[in-house]
Write a protein that holds these residues in place. Structure first.
Motif, PDB file in Angstrom:
ATOM      1  N   GLY A 166       3.325  13.132   1.320  1.00  0.00           N
ATOM      2  CA  GLY A 166       3.375  13.844   0.002  1.00  0.00           C
ATOM      3  C   GLY A 166       2.352  13.083  -0.981  1.00  0.00           C
ATOM      4  N   HIS A 167       2.554  11.742  -0.891  1.00  0.00           N
ATOM      5  CA  HIS A 167       1.870  10.838  -1.674  1.00  0.00           C
ATOM      6  C   HIS A 167       0.196  10.930  -1.046  1.00  0.00           C
ATOM      7  CE1 HIS A 167       4.876   7.560  -3.241  1.00  0.00           C
ATOM      8  NE2 HIS A 167       5.390   8.839  -3.333  1.00  0.00           N
ATOM      9  N   ALA A 168      -0.007  11.135   0.017  1.00  0.00           N
ATOM     10  CA  ALA A 168      -1.435  11.438   0.440  1.00  0.00           C
ATOM     11  C   ALA A 168      -1.958  12.382  -0.204  1.00  0.00           C
ATOM     12  CB  ALA A 168      -1.461  10.983   1.847  1.00  0.00           C
ATOM     13  N   GLN A 169      -1.468  13.499  -0.169  1.00  0.00           N
ATOM     14  CA  GLN A 169      -1.715  14.694  -0.528  1.00  0.00           C
ATOM     15  C   GLN A 169      -1.781  14.874  -2.078  1.00  0.00           C
ATOM     16  OE1 GLN A 169      -2.703  17.635   1.311  1.00  0.00           O
ATOM     17  NE2 GLN A 169      -3.381  18.138  -0.588  1.00  0.00           N
ATOM     18  N   ALA A 170      -0.896  14.036  -2.744  1.00  0.00           N
ATOM     19  CA  ALA A 170      -1.017  14.041  -4.156  1.00  0.00           C
ATOM     20  C   ALA A 170      -2.234  13.400  -4.500  1.00  0.00           C
ATOM     21  CB  ALA A 170       0.154  13.226  -4.716  1.00  0.00           C
ATOM     22  N   PHE A 171      -2.876  12.209  -3.889  1.00  0.00           N
ATOM     23  CA  PHE A 171      -3.988  11.600  -4.306  1.00  0.00           C
ATOM     24  C   PHE A 171      -5.285  12.353  -4.055  1.00  0.00           C
ATOM     25  CE2 PHE A 171      -1.304   7.958  -5.184  1.00  0.00           C
ATOM     26  CZ  PHE A 171      -1.899   7.458  -6.351  1.00  0.00           C
ATOM     27  N   ARG A 172      -5.193  13.143  -2.837  1.00  0.00           N
ATOM     28  CA  ARG A 172      -6.464  13.909  -2.507  1.00  0.00           C
ATOM     29  C   ARG A 172      -6.750  14.959  -3.669  1.00  0.00           C
ATOM     30  NH1 ARG A 172      -5.503  14.436   3.804  1.00  0.00           N
ATOM     31  NH2 ARG A 172      -6.815  12.583   4.591  1.00  0.00           N
ATOM     32  N   ASP A 173      -5.451  15.542  -4.154  1.00  0.00           N
ATOM     33  CA  ASP A 173      -5.486  16.457  -5.078  1.00  0.00           C
ATOM     34  C   ASP A 173      -5.825  16.003  -6.500  1.00  0.00           C
ATOM     35  OD1 ASP A 173      -4.469  18.606  -3.473  1.00  0.00           O
ATOM     36  OD2 ASP A 173      -2.495  18.466  -4.020  1.00  0.00           O
ATOM     37  N   ALA A 174      -5.680  14.835  -6.556  1.00  0.00           N
ATOM     38  CA  ALA A 174      -6.037  14.072  -7.905  1.00  0.00           C
ATOM     39  C   ALA A 174      -7.384  13.730  -7.825  1.00  0.00           C
ATOM     40  CB  ALA A 174      -5.140  12.900  -7.998  1.00  0.00           C
ATOM     41  N   GLY A 175      -8.154  13.886  -6.841  1.00  0.00           N
ATOM     42  CA  GLY A 175      -9.647  13.636  -6.561  1.00  0.00           C
ATOM     43  C   GLY A 175      -9.778  12.042  -5.720  1.00  0.00           C
ATOM     44  N   ALA A 176      -9.007  11.568  -5.504  1.00  0.00           N
ATOM     45  CA  ALA A 176      -9.062  10.115  -4.917  1.00  0.00           C
ATOM     46  C   ALA A 176      -9.449  10.506  -3.215  1.00  0.00           C
ATOM     47  CB  ALA A 176      -7.946   9.338  -5.030  1.00  0.00           C
ATOM     48  N   GLU A 177      -9.697   9.401  -2.536  1.00  0.00           N
ATOM     49  CA  GLU A 177     -10.000   9.174  -1.349  1.00  0.00           C
ATOM     50  C   GLU A 177      -8.847   8.545  -0.443  1.00  0.00           C
ATOM     51  OE1 GLU A 177     -13.371   7.991   2.004  1.00  0.00           O
ATOM     52  OE2 GLU A 177     -13.750   7.558  -0.100  1.00  0.00           O
ATOM     53  N   VAL A 178      -8.108   9.296   0.323  1.00  0.00           N
ATOM     54  CA  VAL A 178      -7.177   8.364   1.107  1.00  0.00           C
ATOM     55  C   VAL A 178      -7.574   7.879   2.166  1.00  0.00           C
ATOM     56  CG1 VAL A 178      -4.991   8.687   2.305  1.00  0.00           C
ATOM     57  CG2 VAL A 178      -5.389  10.034   0.246  1.00  0.00           C
ATOM     58  N   VAL A 179      -8.071   6.545   2.437  1.00  0.00           N
ATOM     59  CA  VAL A 179      -8.773   5.729   3.396  1.00  0.00           C
ATOM     60  C   VAL A 179      -7.772   5.217   4.618  1.00  0.00           C
ATOM     61  CG1 VAL A 179     -10.604   5.428   1.768  1.00  0.00           C
ATOM     62  CG2 VAL A 179      -8.698   3.747   1.982  1.00  0.00           C
ATOM     63  N   GLY A 180      -6.712   5.208   4.123  1.00  0.00           N
ATOM     64  CA  GLY A 180      -5.753   4.637   5.399  1.00  0.00           C
ATOM     65  C   GLY A 180      -4.343   4.860   5.254  1.00  0.00           C
ATOM     66  N   ILE A 181      -3.634   4.506   6.217  1.00  0.00           N
ATOM     67  CA  ILE A 181      -2.324   4.713   6.507  1.00  0.00           C
ATOM     68  C   ILE A 181      -1.318   3.891   7.123  1.00  0.00           C
ATOM     69  CG2 ILE A 181      -1.906   6.757   7.786  1.00  0.00           C
ATOM     70  CD1 ILE A 181       0.305   7.892   6.243  1.00  0.00           C
ATOM     71  N   VAL A 182      -0.367   3.261   6.742  1.00  0.00           N
ATOM     72  CA  VAL A 182       0.327   2.144   7.409  1.00  0.00           C
ATOM     73  C   VAL A 182       1.990   2.629   7.594  1.00  0.00           C
ATOM     74  CG1 VAL A 182       1.118  -0.320   7.435  1.00  0.00           C
ATOM     75  CG2 VAL A 182      -1.088   0.389   6.532  1.00  0.00           C
ATOM     76  N   GLY A 183       2.314   2.284   8.705  1.00  0.00           N
ATOM     77  CA  GLY A 183       3.910   2.464   9.291  1.00  0.00           C
ATOM     78  C   GLY A 183       4.288   1.376   9.907  1.00  0.00           C
ATOM     79  N   ARG A 184       5.496   1.817  10.397  1.00  0.00           N
ATOM     80  CA  ARG A 184       6.201   0.582  11.270  1.00  0.00           C
ATOM     81  C   ARG A 184       5.995   1.017  12.623  1.00  0.00           C
ATOM     82  NH1 ARG A 184      12.401   0.938   9.888  1.00  0.00           N
ATOM     83  NH2 ARG A 184      11.682   3.098  10.196  1.00  0.00           N
ATOM     84  N   THR A 185       5.697   2.255  13.110  1.00  0.00           N
ATOM     85  CA  THR A 185       5.589   2.602  14.606  1.00  0.00           C
ATOM     86  C   THR A 185       4.378   3.138  15.033  1.00  0.00           C
ATOM     87  OG1 THR A 185       8.069   3.236  14.405  1.00  0.00           O
ATOM     88  CG2 THR A 185       7.054   3.914  16.186  1.00  0.00           C
ATOM     89  N   PRO A 186       3.882   2.370  15.955  1.00  0.00           N
ATOM     90  CA  PRO A 186       2.269   2.451  16.208  1.00  0.00           C
ATOM     91  C   PRO A 186       1.946   4.175  16.345  1.00  0.00           C
ATOM     92  CG  PRO A 186       2.863   0.651  17.344  1.00  0.00           C
ATOM     93  CD  PRO A 186       4.119   1.180  16.807  1.00  0.00           C
ATOM     94  N   LYS A 187       2.904   4.748  17.267  1.00  0.00           N
ATOM     95  CA  LYS A 187       2.861   6.043  17.748  1.00  0.00           C
ATOM     96  C   LYS A 187       3.017   7.003  16.755  1.00  0.00           C
ATOM     97  CE  LYS A 187       1.987   9.273  20.930  1.00  0.00           C
ATOM     98  NZ  LYS A 187       2.029  10.333  20.072  1.00  0.00           N
ATOM     99  N   ILE A 188       3.945   6.773  15.714  1.00  0.00           N
ATOM    100  CA  ILE A 188       4.190   7.619  14.721  1.00  0.00           C
ATOM    101  C   ILE A 188       2.889   7.686  13.598  1.00  0.00           C
ATOM    102  CG2 ILE A 188       5.503   7.998  12.669  1.00  0.00           C
ATOM    103  CD1 ILE A 188       8.035   7.266  14.461  1.00  0.00           C
ATOM    104  N   VAL A 189       2.519   6.340  13.055  1.00  0.00           N
ATOM    105  CA  VAL A 189       1.449   6.330  12.244  1.00  0.00           C
ATOM    106  C   VAL A 189       0.300   6.712  12.880  1.00  0.00           C
ATOM    107  CG1 VAL A 189       0.642   3.971  12.895  1.00  0.00           C
ATOM    108  CG2 VAL A 189       0.697   4.598  10.699  1.00  0.00           C
ATOM    109  N   GLU A 190      -0.048   6.877  14.100  1.00  0.00           N
ATOM    110  CA  GLU A 190      -1.237   7.316  14.644  1.00  0.00           C
ATOM    111  C   GLU A 190      -1.191   8.825  14.656  1.00  0.00           C
ATOM    112  OE1 GLU A 190      -3.850   7.556  18.821  1.00  0.00           O
ATOM    113  OE2 GLU A 190      -1.985   6.234  18.665  1.00  0.00           O
ATOM    114  N   ASP A 191       0.154   9.437  15.041  1.00  0.00           N
ATOM    115  CA  ASP A 191       0.192  11.019  14.812  1.00  0.00           C
ATOM    116  C   ASP A 191      -0.106  11.581  13.419  1.00  0.00           C
ATOM    117  OD1 ASP A 191       0.625  10.835  17.563  1.00  0.00           O
ATOM    118  OD2 ASP A 191       2.868  10.970  17.445  1.00  0.00           O
ATOM    119  N   VAL A 192       0.809  10.596  12.449  1.00  0.00           N
ATOM    120  CA  VAL A 192       0.451  11.088  11.094  1.00  0.00           C
ATOM    121  C   VAL A 192      -0.751  10.989  10.617  1.00  0.00           C
ATOM    122  CG1 VAL A 192       1.554  10.769   8.864  1.00  0.00           C
ATOM    123  CG2 VAL A 192       3.160  10.621  10.637  1.00  0.00           C
ATOM    124  N   ALA A 193      -1.495  10.082  10.803  1.00  0.00           N
ATOM    125  CA  ALA A 193      -2.856   9.981  10.278  1.00  0.00           C
ATOM    126  C   ALA A 193      -3.926  11.229  10.934  1.00  0.00           C
ATOM    127  CB  ALA A 193      -3.398   8.549  10.934  1.00  0.00           C
TER     128      ALA A 193
END
Length: 377
Positions: free
Chosen positions: A18-45
């Motif tokens: 939701g935060h990622a979408q919020a900043f895209r809607d705000a005109g910013a560029e989402v350059v990266g995302i970090v999570g605890r679990t490698p497979k999950i963060v890759e899938d979400v990215a």
């Protein structure tokens, strides 16, 4: 053209996406995302089309060089990532609660002030349309001098929701962190930002919760409730947070020379509602009633005619807010726009930051002490 601000998101669940979408809607560029679990963060990215992903926050800061970091993990995991981001000189957008306790929240506020980075604290339901309408009506004198507010809600949560971060103080759980923060923000936005005094009590109605694997998205946790809660092989863990609270507060009125406003917050996390949850603002000349626990609406006004009259949302408020149906996403997006526009040198309305986040956490610590009873036995 103005250069887009770069955003790095910490958290891959409902809030992170939701935060990622919020900043895209705000005109910013989402350059990266970090999570605890490698497979999950890759899938979400891949799902939300973010180019960089990983599990090492410090490495992500160094690689992505963000202007803003967005903290969307449970509150107990906020302190170190925010400290590292502040040291990198990043501005910080953080979901509520700011941290798991008042001392660490105050430390983050102090560090942000020292590094002169801007902060946004996302107790963001103050941007619900009818809350903004109520603020406008109070400022225009429709209810006279604000005197009393009541916030009543009963959520009827299932007592067998699987054990997770929301069940423990150390992980930022509890109804004070995840419900009361929004209501404080709502009430102060309407009647005045300065909290003068507070007292309250809490109750833990869910002393244990079942342990179930597979829960990642907070909003889907009900889908994992065990079918047989009496299964002798089911593991249970202790919960140490509140699920219900009753709080009294005094707030300095925004109107000059007015009396402090008395506020009642009454929330039952596991209790059923009989009628509508609501927020009411009573004044010397009239009252405002808003249906819904966070002021979802509609809004009714009691005035000289001595009856409740529904008042439509003004068009200019609808035009000011993002055209998003989901209340949570719309509120995140509006706050993200405030931060982005502020950083780009535009004039924006004041928005909450770590100052308020730290104050709220200290208030929550005080309420949890529950030490203001007069023992009559």
């Amino acid at each position: 053209m103005r250069k887009k601000l770069k955003v790095l998101v910490f958290g891959t669940g409902f809030a992170g996406q939701g935060h990622a979408q919020a900043f895209r809607d705000a005109g910013a560029e989402v350059v990266g995302i970090v999570g605890r679990t490698p497979k999950i963060v890759e899938d979400v990215a891949k799902k939300i089309n973010v180019p960089y992903f990983g599990t090492d926050w410090k490495q992500a800061l160094e690689t992505c060089q963000p202007d803003i970091v967005s903290i969307a993990t449970p509150g107990g995991a906020h302190v170190e990532p925010i400290k590292q981001a502040i040291q990198f000189g990043c501005h910080v957008f953080c979901d509520k609660p700011l941290t798991e306790g008042g001392d660490s929240a105050q430390e983050l506020y102090r560090l942000a002030e020292e590094k002169q980075v801007k902060t946004a604290f996302a107790a963001s339901f103050r941007y619900m349309p009818h809350i903004m309408q109520a603020k406008e009506l109070v400022a225009q004198g429709y209810i006279g001098e604000p005197r009393e507010v009541e916030c009543i809600s009963h959520f009827n949560l299932d007592p067998y929701i699987p054990f997770g971060w929301s069940h423990t103080i150390e992980n930022g759980g509890g109804r004070l962190n995840n419900n009361f923060t929004h209501l404080m923000s709502i009430v102060t936005s309407v009647v005045g930002e300065n909290i003068l005094a507070v007292q309250g009590e809490v109750r833990n109605d869910m002393p244990k919760a079942p342990v179930v694997s597979g829960v990642h998205n907070f909003t889907e946790r009900r889908n994992f409730i065990p079918k047989d809660i009496n299964d002798p092989n089911l593991e249970w863990k202790d919960c140490n947070v509140e699920w219900s609270y009753t709080i009294l507060m005094k707030i300095e009125s925004r109107l000059p020379a007015a009396q402090p406003v008395s506020v009642l917050f009454k929330h039952g996390g596991l209790t059923p509602r009989f009628n509508e949850d609501h927020i009411v603002f009573h004044g010397s000349k009239g009252s405002i009633y808003i249906k819904g626990h966070y002021g979802n609406g509609p809004l009714y006004l009691w005035g000289e005619n001595k009856e409740w009259v529904e008042v439509e949302l003004p068009q200019h408020i609808a035009d000011e807010l993002p055209k998003i149906e989901d209340d949570t996403q719309r509120s995140w997006t509006h706050l993200a726009k405030q931060l982005v526009q502020d950083l780009q040198g535009e004039n924006v309305e004041p928005y909450q930051g770590f100052k308020e986040g730290a104050e709220y956490q200290q208030i929550i610590d005080h309420i949890r002490k529950n030490d203001r009873w007069l023992d009559l036995n």
